[in-house]
Write a protein that holds these residues in place. Structure first.
Motif, short mmCIF file in Angstrom:
data_model
loop_
_atom_site.label_atom_id
_atom_site.label_comp_id
_atom_site.label_asym_id
_atom_site.label_seq_id
_atom_site.Cartn_x
_atom_site.Cartn_y
_atom_site.Cartn_z
N ASP A 135 -3.74 11.81 -2.33
CA ASP A 135 -4.44 10.61 -1.90
C ASP A 135 -5.27 9.96 -3.01
O ASP A 135 -5.86 8.92 -2.81
CB ASP A 135 -5.33 10.91 -0.69
CG ASP A 135 -6.25 12.09 -0.96
OD1 ASP A 135 -6.50 12.40 -2.14
OD2 ASP A 135 -6.74 12.70 0.02
N LEU A 138 -7.93 -2.54 -5.24
CA LEU A 138 -6.80 -3.09 -4.49
C LEU A 138 -7.07 -4.51 -4.04
O LEU A 138 -6.28 -5.09 -3.29
CB LEU A 138 -6.49 -2.18 -3.30
CG LEU A 138 -6.04 -0.77 -3.69
CD1 LEU A 138 -6.11 0.18 -2.50
CD2 LEU A 138 -4.64 -0.77 -4.28
N ALA A 188 -8.72 8.04 3.19
CA ALA A 188 -7.56 7.48 2.49
C ALA A 188 -6.98 6.31 3.28
O ALA A 188 -6.60 5.28 2.71
CB ALA A 188 -6.50 8.56 2.28
N ARG A 205 -8.43 2.64 3.03
CA ARG A 205 -8.00 1.69 2.01
C ARG A 205 -7.06 0.64 2.58
O ARG A 205 -7.06 -0.51 2.16
CB ARG A 205 -7.27 2.44 0.89
CG ARG A 205 -8.19 3.25 0.02
CD ARG A 205 -7.45 3.77 -1.19
NE ARG A 205 -6.52 4.81 -0.81
CZ ARG A 205 -6.45 5.99 -1.44
NH1 ARG A 205 -7.23 6.24 -2.45
NH2 ARG A 205 -5.60 6.89 -1.05
N GLU A 257 -15.81 6.40 -3.66
CA GLU A 257 -14.36 6.29 -3.71
C GLU A 257 -13.87 5.08 -2.93
O GLU A 257 -13.00 4.34 -3.40
CB GLU A 257 -13.72 7.57 -3.15
CG GLU A 257 -13.75 8.72 -4.14
CD GLU A 257 -12.90 8.43 -5.37
OE1 GLU A 257 -11.70 8.71 -5.34
OE2 GLU A 257 -13.45 7.91 -6.36
N LEU A 258 -14.44 4.86 -1.74
CA LEU A 258 -14.01 3.72 -0.94
C LEU A 258 -14.33 2.41 -1.65
O LEU A 258 -13.50 1.50 -1.70
CB LEU A 258 -14.67 3.76 0.45
CG LEU A 258 -14.22 2.66 1.40
CD1 LEU A 258 -12.71 2.70 1.62
CD2 LEU A 258 -14.94 2.76 2.74
N HIS A 270 0.85 -1.19 0.00
CA HIS A 270 0.00 0.00 0.00
C HIS A 270 0.89 1.24 0.00
O HIS A 270 1.88 1.27 0.72
CB HIS A 270 -0.84 0.06 1.28
CG HIS A 270 -2.16 -0.63 1.18
ND1 HIS A 270 -3.12 -0.28 0.27
CD2 HIS A 270 -2.68 -1.66 1.89
CE1 HIS A 270 -4.18 -1.04 0.43
NE2 HIS A 270 -3.95 -1.90 1.40
N LEU A 284 -1.73 4.89 -7.57
CA LEU A 284 -2.46 3.76 -6.99
C LEU A 284 -3.00 2.83 -8.08
O LEU A 284 -3.02 1.62 -7.90
CB LEU A 284 -3.61 4.26 -6.12
CG LEU A 284 -3.17 5.13 -4.94
CD1 LEU A 284 -4.38 5.67 -4.20
CD2 LEU A 284 -2.30 4.34 -4.00
N ARG A 308 -14.22 -3.78 3.57
CA ARG A 308 -14.73 -2.43 3.45
C ARG A 308 -15.57 -2.08 4.68
O ARG A 308 -15.41 -1.00 5.26
CB ARG A 308 -15.58 -2.31 2.19
CG ARG A 308 -16.22 -0.96 1.99
CD ARG A 308 -17.26 -1.05 0.88
NE ARG A 308 -17.89 0.24 0.63
CZ ARG A 308 -18.90 0.72 1.35
NH1 ARG A 308 -19.37 0.02 2.38
NH2 ARG A 308 -19.43 1.89 1.07
N TRP A 349 -11.81 1.95 -4.67
CA TRP A 349 -10.42 1.60 -4.31
C TRP A 349 -10.34 0.26 -3.61
O TRP A 349 -9.36 -0.47 -3.78
CB TRP A 349 -9.79 2.71 -3.47
CG TRP A 349 -9.47 3.91 -4.30
CD1 TRP A 349 -10.05 5.14 -4.20
CD2 TRP A 349 -8.54 4.00 -5.39
NE1 TRP A 349 -9.52 5.97 -5.16
CE2 TRP A 349 -8.60 5.31 -5.90
CE3 TRP A 349 -7.66 3.10 -5.98
CZ2 TRP A 349 -7.82 5.74 -6.97
CZ3 TRP A 349 -6.89 3.52 -7.06
CH2 TRP A 349 -6.96 4.84 -7.54
N THR A 350 -11.36 -0.09 -2.84
CA THR A 350 -11.37 -1.41 -2.22
C THR A 350 -11.32 -2.48 -3.29
O THR A 350 -10.53 -3.41 -3.25
CB THR A 350 -12.65 -1.59 -1.37
OG1 THR A 350 -12.70 -0.55 -0.40
CG2 THR A 350 -12.65 -2.93 -0.67
N ALA A 378 -9.33 -1.77 4.34
CA ALA A 378 -10.31 -2.45 3.48
C ALA A 378 -9.67 -3.54 2.64
O ALA A 378 -10.27 -4.59 2.41
CB ALA A 378 -11.01 -1.43 2.59
#
Lengths: 205, 221
Positions: free
Chosen positions: A87, A106, A142, A145, A98-99, A81, B82, A113, A102-103, A148
Protein backbone atom coordinates in the motif's frame (compact mmCIF):
# COMPACT_ATOMS: atom_id res chain seq x y z
CA UNK A 1 -12.14 11.64 -17.56
CA UNK A 2 -11.78 8.04 -18.70
CA UNK A 3 -15.13 6.74 -19.89
CA UNK A 4 -14.03 3.44 -21.36
CA UNK A 5 -11.11 1.09 -20.91
CA UNK A 6 -10.52 -1.48 -23.60
CA UNK A 7 -8.03 -4.27 -23.37
CA UNK A 8 -7.44 -5.95 -26.71
CA UNK A 9 -5.75 -9.31 -27.26
CA UNK A 10 -3.50 -8.71 -24.28
CA UNK A 11 -0.70 -11.13 -23.47
CA UNK A 12 1.41 -10.80 -20.34
CA UNK A 13 4.66 -12.47 -19.44
CA UNK A 14 6.20 -12.46 -16.00
CA UNK A 15 9.90 -13.20 -16.21
CA UNK A 16 10.00 -16.23 -18.51
CA UNK A 17 6.52 -17.42 -17.63
CA UNK A 18 3.59 -16.55 -19.92
CA UNK A 19 0.56 -15.69 -17.77
CA UNK A 20 -2.18 -15.48 -20.38
CA UNK A 21 -2.70 -14.32 -23.93
CA UNK A 22 -5.52 -13.13 -26.15
CA UNK A 23 -7.32 -11.47 -23.26
CA UNK A 24 -10.07 -9.00 -24.21
CA UNK A 25 -12.03 -6.84 -21.83
CA UNK A 26 -13.98 -3.62 -22.06
CA UNK A 27 -15.00 -1.66 -19.00
CA UNK A 28 -17.56 1.10 -19.51
CA UNK A 29 -18.25 4.11 -17.32
CA UNK A 30 -20.30 3.18 -14.29
CA UNK A 31 -19.31 -0.46 -14.46
CA UNK A 32 -17.53 -2.65 -11.93
CA UNK A 33 -15.68 -5.73 -13.13
CA UNK A 34 -14.62 -8.46 -10.74
CA UNK A 35 -11.61 -10.38 -11.97
CA UNK A 36 -11.44 -13.88 -10.65
CA UNK A 37 -8.94 -16.61 -11.27
CA UNK A 38 -6.69 -19.04 -9.47
CA UNK A 39 -3.62 -17.83 -7.58
CA UNK A 40 -0.96 -16.96 -10.08
CA UNK A 41 -3.43 -16.57 -12.96
CA UNK A 42 -2.15 -13.03 -13.51
CA UNK A 43 -4.82 -10.84 -11.88
CA UNK A 44 -2.31 -8.56 -10.17
CA UNK A 45 -0.16 -8.44 -13.30
CA UNK A 46 -3.19 -7.43 -15.36
CA UNK A 47 -3.89 -4.55 -12.98
CA UNK A 48 -0.25 -3.48 -13.14
CA UNK A 49 -0.34 -3.64 -16.93
CA UNK A 50 -3.41 -1.39 -17.03
CA UNK A 51 -1.60 0.99 -14.68
CA UNK A 52 1.31 1.03 -17.13
CA UNK A 53 3.79 -0.56 -14.75
CA UNK A 54 4.12 -3.81 -16.66
CA UNK A 55 4.57 -3.58 -20.44
CA UNK A 56 2.34 -6.00 -22.39
CA UNK A 57 4.02 -8.79 -24.35
CA UNK A 58 1.33 -8.36 -27.01
CA UNK A 59 -1.98 -6.61 -27.48
CA UNK A 60 -2.95 -3.15 -26.31
CA UNK A 61 -4.63 -1.23 -23.55
CA UNK A 62 -6.63 1.77 -24.71
CA UNK A 63 -8.28 4.53 -22.71
CA UNK A 64 -11.18 6.52 -24.11
CA UNK A 65 -13.01 9.59 -22.98
CA UNK A 66 -16.36 10.68 -24.47
CA UNK A 67 -14.55 12.43 -27.35
CA UNK A 68 -12.39 9.44 -28.30
CA UNK A 69 -9.10 7.76 -27.56
CA UNK A 70 -6.80 9.54 -25.11
CA UNK A 71 -3.08 9.47 -24.42
CA UNK A 72 -2.47 6.52 -22.08
CA UNK A 73 0.31 8.35 -20.18
CA UNK A 74 -2.03 11.23 -19.51
CA UNK A 75 -4.92 8.96 -18.54
CA UNK A 76 -2.75 7.03 -16.09
CA UNK A 77 -1.19 10.08 -14.51
CA UNK A 78 -4.47 11.90 -13.94
CA UNK A 79 -7.31 9.49 -13.75
CA UNK A 80 -6.28 6.13 -12.37
CA UNK A 81 -5.90 4.71 -8.88
CA UNK A 82 -3.99 1.54 -8.09
CA UNK A 83 -4.41 -0.20 -4.78
CA UNK A 84 -2.34 -3.34 -4.44
CA UNK A 85 -1.07 -5.65 -1.71
CA UNK A 86 1.68 -3.17 -1.08
CA UNK A 87 0.00 0.00 0.00
CA UNK A 88 3.04 2.31 0.00
CA UNK A 89 2.33 3.52 3.54
CA UNK A 90 5.37 4.20 5.70
CA UNK A 91 5.27 2.50 9.11
CA UNK A 92 7.14 5.31 10.85
CA UNK A 93 4.85 8.14 9.76
CA UNK A 94 1.47 9.00 11.17
CA UNK A 95 -1.73 8.23 9.32
CA UNK A 96 -2.36 11.98 8.95
CA UNK A 97 1.07 12.62 7.40
CA UNK A 98 0.64 9.77 4.95
CA UNK A 99 -2.90 10.75 3.98
CA UNK A 100 -1.84 14.39 3.49
CA UNK A 101 1.10 13.43 1.35
CA UNK A 102 -0.74 11.01 -0.91
CA UNK A 103 -3.74 13.29 -1.28
CA UNK A 104 -1.44 16.04 -2.48
CA UNK A 105 0.58 13.72 -4.67
CA UNK A 106 -2.50 12.34 -6.42
CA UNK A 107 -3.91 15.80 -6.96
CA UNK A 108 -6.60 15.79 -4.27
CA UNK A 109 -7.87 18.80 -2.34
CA UNK A 110 -8.36 19.47 1.36
CA UNK A 111 -12.13 18.94 1.01
CA UNK A 112 -11.47 15.55 -0.55
CA UNK A 113 -9.19 14.64 2.31
CA UNK A 114 -11.78 15.73 4.88
CA UNK A 115 -14.44 13.72 3.08
CA UNK A 116 -12.20 10.64 3.02
CA UNK A 117 -11.47 10.93 6.75
CA UNK A 118 -15.16 11.11 7.51
CA UNK A 119 -16.23 8.39 5.04
CA UNK A 120 -13.66 5.85 6.24
CA UNK A 121 -13.87 6.79 9.93
CA UNK A 122 -10.21 7.69 10.13
CA UNK A 123 -10.47 10.53 12.64
CA UNK A 124 -9.38 8.48 15.69
CA UNK A 125 -6.48 6.96 13.73
CA UNK A 126 -4.93 10.11 12.30
CA UNK A 127 -2.46 10.73 15.11
CA UNK A 128 -1.24 7.12 15.17
CA UNK A 129 1.84 5.83 13.41
CA UNK A 130 1.00 3.53 10.54
CA UNK A 131 2.90 0.69 12.26
CA UNK A 132 0.38 0.79 15.11
CA UNK A 133 -2.66 0.29 12.86
CA UNK A 134 -4.33 -3.09 12.49
CA UNK A 135 -4.42 -4.48 8.97
CA UNK A 136 -8.06 -3.45 8.57
CA UNK A 137 -7.34 0.08 9.78
CA UNK A 138 -4.34 0.29 7.53
CA UNK A 139 -6.40 -0.80 4.56
CA UNK A 140 -8.98 1.89 5.35
CA UNK A 141 -6.16 4.44 5.29
CA UNK A 142 -5.05 3.11 1.89
CA UNK A 143 -8.63 3.18 0.59
CA UNK A 144 -8.96 6.77 1.78
CA UNK A 145 -6.71 7.83 -1.10
CA UNK A 146 -9.40 6.72 -3.57
CA UNK A 147 -11.88 9.07 -1.93
CA UNK A 148 -9.48 11.94 -1.18
CA UNK A 149 -8.31 12.31 -4.78
CA UNK A 150 -11.21 11.53 -7.11
CA UNK A 151 -10.06 9.61 -10.18
CA UNK A 152 -12.16 7.75 -12.71
CA UNK A 153 -10.66 4.27 -12.86
CA UNK A 154 -10.01 2.26 -9.73
CA UNK A 155 -7.71 -0.74 -10.03
CA UNK A 156 -8.10 -2.71 -6.84
CA UNK A 157 -6.33 -5.87 -5.74
CA UNK A 158 -8.29 -7.74 -3.06
CA UNK A 159 -9.43 -4.37 -1.72
CA UNK A 160 -11.72 -5.46 1.07
CA UNK A 161 -9.99 -8.60 2.32
CA UNK A 162 -8.90 -7.23 5.73
CA UNK A 163 -12.11 -5.25 6.41
CA UNK A 164 -14.87 -6.31 8.81
CA UNK A 165 -18.42 -6.85 7.56
CA UNK A 166 -19.73 -3.42 8.55
CA UNK A 167 -16.79 -1.64 6.90
CA UNK A 168 -17.23 -3.70 3.73
CA UNK A 169 -20.83 -2.57 3.46
CA UNK A 170 -19.79 0.98 4.12
CA UNK A 171 -17.12 0.91 1.48
CA UNK A 172 -19.65 -0.72 -0.85
CA UNK A 173 -21.71 2.45 -0.53
CA UNK A 174 -18.66 4.54 -1.49
CA UNK A 175 -18.04 2.30 -4.49
CA UNK A 176 -21.64 2.75 -5.57
CA UNK A 177 -21.29 6.55 -5.39
CA UNK A 178 -18.14 6.28 -7.50
CA UNK A 179 -19.90 4.13 -10.11
CA UNK A 180 -22.99 6.33 -10.17
CA UNK A 181 -20.72 9.28 -10.89
CA UNK A 182 -19.45 7.54 -14.04
CA UNK A 183 -16.42 5.91 -12.40
CA UNK A 184 -15.09 2.47 -13.21
CA UNK A 185 -13.78 -0.32 -11.01
CA UNK A 186 -11.58 -3.21 -12.07
CA UNK A 187 -10.94 -5.39 -9.07
CA UNK A 188 -9.12 -8.66 -8.54
CA UNK A 189 -11.16 -10.55 -5.95
CA UNK A 190 -11.81 -13.89 -4.35
CA UNK A 191 -14.79 -12.69 -2.27
CA UNK A 192 -17.69 -10.94 -3.99
CA UNK A 193 -17.69 -7.12 -3.87
CA UNK A 194 -20.60 -5.38 -2.13
CA UNK A 195 -21.71 -3.79 -5.43
CA UNK A 196 -23.19 -5.32 -8.60
CA UNK A 197 -20.28 -6.54 -10.70
CA UNK A 198 -19.65 -8.26 -13.98
CA UNK A 199 -17.51 -11.31 -13.33
CA UNK A 200 -14.58 -11.99 -15.63
CA UNK A 201 -12.45 -15.00 -15.07
CA UNK A 202 -8.80 -15.04 -15.92
CA UNK A 203 -7.03 -18.23 -16.72
CA UNK A 204 -5.82 -20.39 -19.53
CA UNK A 205 -8.79 -22.74 -19.26
CA UNK B 1 2.21 23.32 -1.57
CA UNK B 2 2.98 21.48 -4.77
CA UNK B 3 3.35 17.74 -5.04
CA UNK B 4 7.13 18.02 -5.33
CA UNK B 5 7.44 20.16 -2.20
CA UNK B 6 5.33 17.59 -0.39
CA UNK B 7 7.63 14.84 -1.66
CA UNK B 8 10.72 16.76 -0.57
CA UNK B 9 9.34 17.16 2.95
CA UNK B 10 8.35 13.52 3.07
CA UNK B 11 11.85 12.45 2.05
CA UNK B 12 13.44 14.64 4.69
CA UNK B 13 11.20 13.38 7.48
CA UNK B 14 11.83 9.82 6.36
CA UNK B 15 15.60 10.43 6.42
CA UNK B 16 15.47 11.99 9.86
CA UNK B 17 12.75 9.74 11.23
CA UNK B 18 13.26 6.46 12.99
CA UNK B 19 16.63 4.99 12.13
CA UNK B 20 18.18 8.48 12.05
CA UNK B 21 20.23 7.84 8.89
CA UNK B 22 22.15 11.15 8.92
CA UNK B 23 23.18 10.69 12.55
CA UNK B 24 24.65 7.30 11.74
CA UNK B 25 26.38 8.71 8.69
CA UNK B 26 27.89 11.47 10.85
CA UNK B 27 29.01 9.02 13.51
CA UNK B 28 30.49 6.78 10.83
CA UNK B 29 32.33 9.74 9.34
CA UNK B 30 33.85 10.71 12.69
CA UNK B 31 34.65 7.07 13.50
CA UNK B 32 36.32 6.47 10.18
CA UNK B 33 38.54 9.52 10.51
CA UNK B 34 39.52 8.52 14.04
CA UNK B 35 40.94 5.30 12.64
CA UNK B 36 43.41 7.19 10.48
CA UNK B 37 45.69 8.45 13.31
CA UNK B 38 45.53 4.97 14.81
CA UNK B 39 46.74 3.43 11.57
CA UNK B 40 49.12 6.16 10.52
CA UNK B 41 50.61 7.04 13.91
CA UNK B 42 49.97 10.27 15.78
CA UNK B 43 52.80 12.35 14.27
CA UNK B 44 51.18 15.78 13.64
CA UNK B 45 53.20 16.66 10.53
CA UNK B 46 52.37 13.40 8.86
CA UNK B 47 48.69 13.63 9.70
CA UNK B 48 48.40 17.27 8.70
CA UNK B 49 49.83 16.42 5.29
CA UNK B 50 47.18 13.79 4.54
CA UNK B 51 44.31 15.34 6.51
CA UNK B 52 42.40 17.04 3.64
CA UNK B 53 42.56 13.97 1.41
CA UNK B 54 41.75 11.49 4.15
CA UNK B 55 38.82 13.57 5.37
CA UNK B 56 37.39 13.78 1.86
CA UNK B 57 37.74 10.04 1.27
CA UNK B 58 35.98 9.40 4.58
CA UNK B 59 33.25 11.80 3.48
CA UNK B 60 32.73 9.84 0.26
CA UNK B 61 32.38 6.57 2.18
CA UNK B 62 29.98 8.10 4.71
CA UNK B 63 27.80 9.39 1.87
CA UNK B 64 27.30 5.79 0.73
CA UNK B 65 25.56 4.67 3.88
CA UNK B 66 21.97 5.70 3.37
CA UNK B 67 21.93 5.37 -0.41
CA UNK B 68 20.61 1.83 -0.33
CA UNK B 69 17.32 3.00 1.16
CA UNK B 70 16.87 5.88 -1.27
CA UNK B 71 14.64 3.95 -3.68
CA UNK B 72 14.57 0.49 -2.14
CA UNK B 73 12.19 1.41 0.67
CA UNK B 74 9.62 2.88 -1.72
CA UNK B 75 10.13 0.01 -4.14
CA UNK B 76 9.46 -2.67 -1.53
CA UNK B 77 6.33 -1.19 -0.04
CA UNK B 78 4.65 -0.17 -3.28
CA UNK B 79 5.10 3.59 -2.83
CA UNK B 80 7.21 3.77 -5.99
CA UNK B 81 4.25 2.40 -7.99
CA UNK B 82 2.10 5.22 -6.71
CA UNK B 83 4.82 7.84 -7.13
CA UNK B 84 5.03 6.86 -10.79
CA UNK B 85 1.25 7.26 -11.15
CA UNK B 86 1.11 10.95 -10.25
CA UNK B 87 1.16 13.75 -12.79
CA UNK B 88 4.82 14.33 -11.92
CA UNK B 89 7.37 12.54 -14.13
CA UNK B 90 9.57 9.94 -12.47
CA UNK B 91 12.62 12.01 -13.46
CA UNK B 92 11.43 14.81 -11.17
CA UNK B 93 10.70 12.30 -8.40
CA UNK B 94 14.27 11.01 -8.66
CA UNK B 95 15.73 14.52 -8.68
CA UNK B 96 13.73 15.54 -5.60
CA UNK B 97 14.74 12.38 -3.77
CA UNK B 98 18.41 13.07 -4.44
CA UNK B 99 18.05 16.74 -3.50
CA UNK B 100 16.52 15.64 -0.19
CA UNK B 101 19.34 13.15 0.24
CA UNK B 102 21.79 16.02 -0.25
CA UNK B 103 20.06 18.31 2.22
CA UNK B 104 19.26 15.58 4.75
CA UNK B 105 22.55 13.77 4.61
CA UNK B 106 25.13 15.83 2.73
CA UNK B 107 24.51 19.02 4.65
CA UNK B 108 25.14 17.56 8.14
CA UNK B 109 28.26 15.84 6.81
CA UNK B 110 29.49 19.10 5.29
CA UNK B 111 29.08 20.77 8.68
CA UNK B 112 31.17 18.01 10.26
CA UNK B 113 33.81 18.11 7.53
CA UNK B 114 35.94 21.03 8.85
CA UNK B 115 35.76 19.66 12.39
CA UNK B 116 37.01 16.29 11.21
CA UNK B 117 39.75 17.76 9.11
CA UNK B 118 40.93 20.16 11.84
CA UNK B 119 40.89 17.25 14.30
CA UNK B 120 43.20 15.42 11.92
CA UNK B 121 45.57 18.36 12.00
CA UNK B 122 44.58 20.43 8.98
CA UNK B 123 45.00 24.17 9.37
CA UNK B 124 41.83 25.99 10.52
CA UNK B 125 42.35 28.41 7.62
CA UNK B 126 41.20 25.62 5.29
CA UNK B 127 37.82 25.29 7.04
CA UNK B 128 35.90 27.52 4.63
CA UNK B 129 37.02 25.70 1.51
CA UNK B 130 36.54 22.36 3.28
CA UNK B 131 32.87 23.13 3.89
CA UNK B 132 32.41 24.37 0.35
CA UNK B 133 34.01 21.32 -1.25
CA UNK B 134 32.10 18.99 1.07
CA UNK B 135 28.83 20.68 0.11
CA UNK B 136 29.48 20.59 -3.62
CA UNK B 137 30.90 17.09 -3.38
CA UNK B 138 27.82 16.05 -1.41
CA UNK B 139 25.62 17.18 -4.29
CA UNK B 140 27.54 14.91 -6.63
CA UNK B 141 27.57 12.04 -4.11
CA UNK B 142 23.78 12.25 -3.78
CA UNK B 143 23.00 12.28 -7.51
CA UNK B 144 25.66 9.82 -8.64
CA UNK B 145 24.72 7.66 -5.66
CA UNK B 146 21.10 7.78 -6.77
CA UNK B 147 22.07 6.09 -10.04
CA UNK B 148 23.61 3.23 -8.08
CA UNK B 149 20.65 3.03 -5.73
CA UNK B 150 18.16 2.81 -8.59
CA UNK B 151 20.22 0.27 -10.54
CA UNK B 152 20.47 -1.95 -7.46
CA UNK B 153 16.67 -2.03 -6.98
CA UNK B 154 15.44 -5.50 -6.25
CA UNK B 155 18.93 -6.97 -6.08
CA UNK B 156 19.97 -9.12 -3.17
CA UNK B 157 22.61 -7.44 -1.04
CA UNK B 158 21.72 -4.18 -2.74
CA UNK B 159 23.80 -2.07 -0.37
CA UNK B 160 27.06 -3.67 -1.41
CA UNK B 161 26.05 -3.47 -5.05
CA UNK B 162 25.36 0.26 -4.70
CA UNK B 163 28.85 0.77 -3.27
CA UNK B 164 30.47 -1.22 -6.07
CA UNK B 165 28.57 0.72 -8.73
CA UNK B 166 29.11 4.20 -7.39
CA UNK B 167 32.59 4.20 -5.85
CA UNK B 168 34.32 4.45 -9.24
CA UNK B 169 31.97 7.29 -10.15
CA UNK B 170 32.87 9.04 -6.89
CA UNK B 171 36.54 9.13 -7.94
CA UNK B 172 36.46 12.46 -9.82
CA UNK B 173 34.67 14.10 -6.91
CA UNK B 174 37.31 12.89 -4.48
CA UNK B 175 40.15 13.90 -6.79
CA UNK B 176 38.88 17.44 -7.36
CA UNK B 177 37.46 18.00 -3.88
CA UNK B 178 40.47 16.81 -1.92
CA UNK B 179 42.78 18.23 -4.57
CA UNK B 180 41.36 21.71 -4.21
CA UNK B 181 41.78 21.73 -0.41
CA UNK B 182 45.29 20.26 -0.64
CA UNK B 183 46.21 22.88 -3.23
CA UNK B 184 45.10 25.67 -0.92
CA UNK B 185 47.08 24.08 1.92
CA UNK B 186 50.16 23.97 -0.33
CA UNK B 187 49.68 27.56 -1.51
CA UNK B 188 48.78 26.49 -5.03
CA UNK B 189 45.82 27.34 -7.25
CA UNK B 190 42.75 25.81 -5.65
CA UNK B 191 40.15 27.36 -7.94
CA UNK B 192 40.43 24.96 -10.85
CA UNK B 193 39.85 21.93 -8.60
CA UNK B 194 36.81 23.61 -7.12
CA UNK B 195 35.45 24.46 -10.57
CA UNK B 196 35.90 20.91 -11.82
CA UNK B 197 34.18 19.63 -8.68
CA UNK B 198 31.27 22.00 -9.26
CA UNK B 199 31.03 21.05 -12.91
CA UNK B 200 30.97 17.33 -12.17
CA UNK B 201 28.35 17.71 -9.46
CA UNK B 202 26.11 19.92 -11.59
CA UNK B 203 26.43 17.56 -14.54
CA UNK B 204 25.46 14.68 -12.26
CA UNK B 205 22.46 16.63 -10.95
CA UNK B 206 21.35 17.40 -14.49
CA UNK B 207 21.81 13.97 -16.06
CA UNK B 208 21.39 11.42 -13.27
CA UNK B 209 17.59 11.84 -12.92
CA UNK B 210 17.07 10.43 -16.41
CA UNK B 211 19.16 7.37 -15.62
CA UNK B 212 17.42 6.89 -12.27
CA UNK B 213 13.94 7.16 -13.77
CA UNK B 214 14.81 4.61 -16.46
CA UNK B 215 16.26 2.23 -13.87
CA UNK B 216 13.15 2.60 -11.66
CA UNK B 217 10.77 1.92 -14.57
CA UNK B 218 12.78 -1.15 -15.41
CA UNK B 219 12.66 -2.40 -11.83
CA UNK B 220 8.91 -1.83 -11.57
CA UNK B 221 8.00 -3.74 -14.72
Amino acid sequence: MISRLSIEALALVRGERPLFDGFDLTVEAGEAVALTGANGAGKTSLLRAVAGLLPPAAGRIVFHDPSGQIDPEEARARDLHLLGHHDGLKPGRTAAEELDFWTRWLGGMDEGRAHAVQALELEPLLALEVRKLSSGQRRRLALARLIAAPRGLWLLDEPLAPLDAARRTRFGALMRVHLDGGGMILAAVHDPLPVPTRAVSLGRA
Amino acid sequence: MSALTALFRRELTLAWGRGGGPLFAGAFYVGLSTLLPLAEGPSPQRLAAVAPGAAFAALALSSLLSLERLFERDFEDGALDLLSLGTTPLEAVAAVKCAAQWVGNGLPLAVLAPIVSIALGASPSLAGLTVLTALLGGLGFAFVGGIGASLALGARRGGVLVAVIVLPLFAPLVIFGAGSVSALAGGLDWRSGLLFLTAYSLAAAALAPFAMAAACRNALS
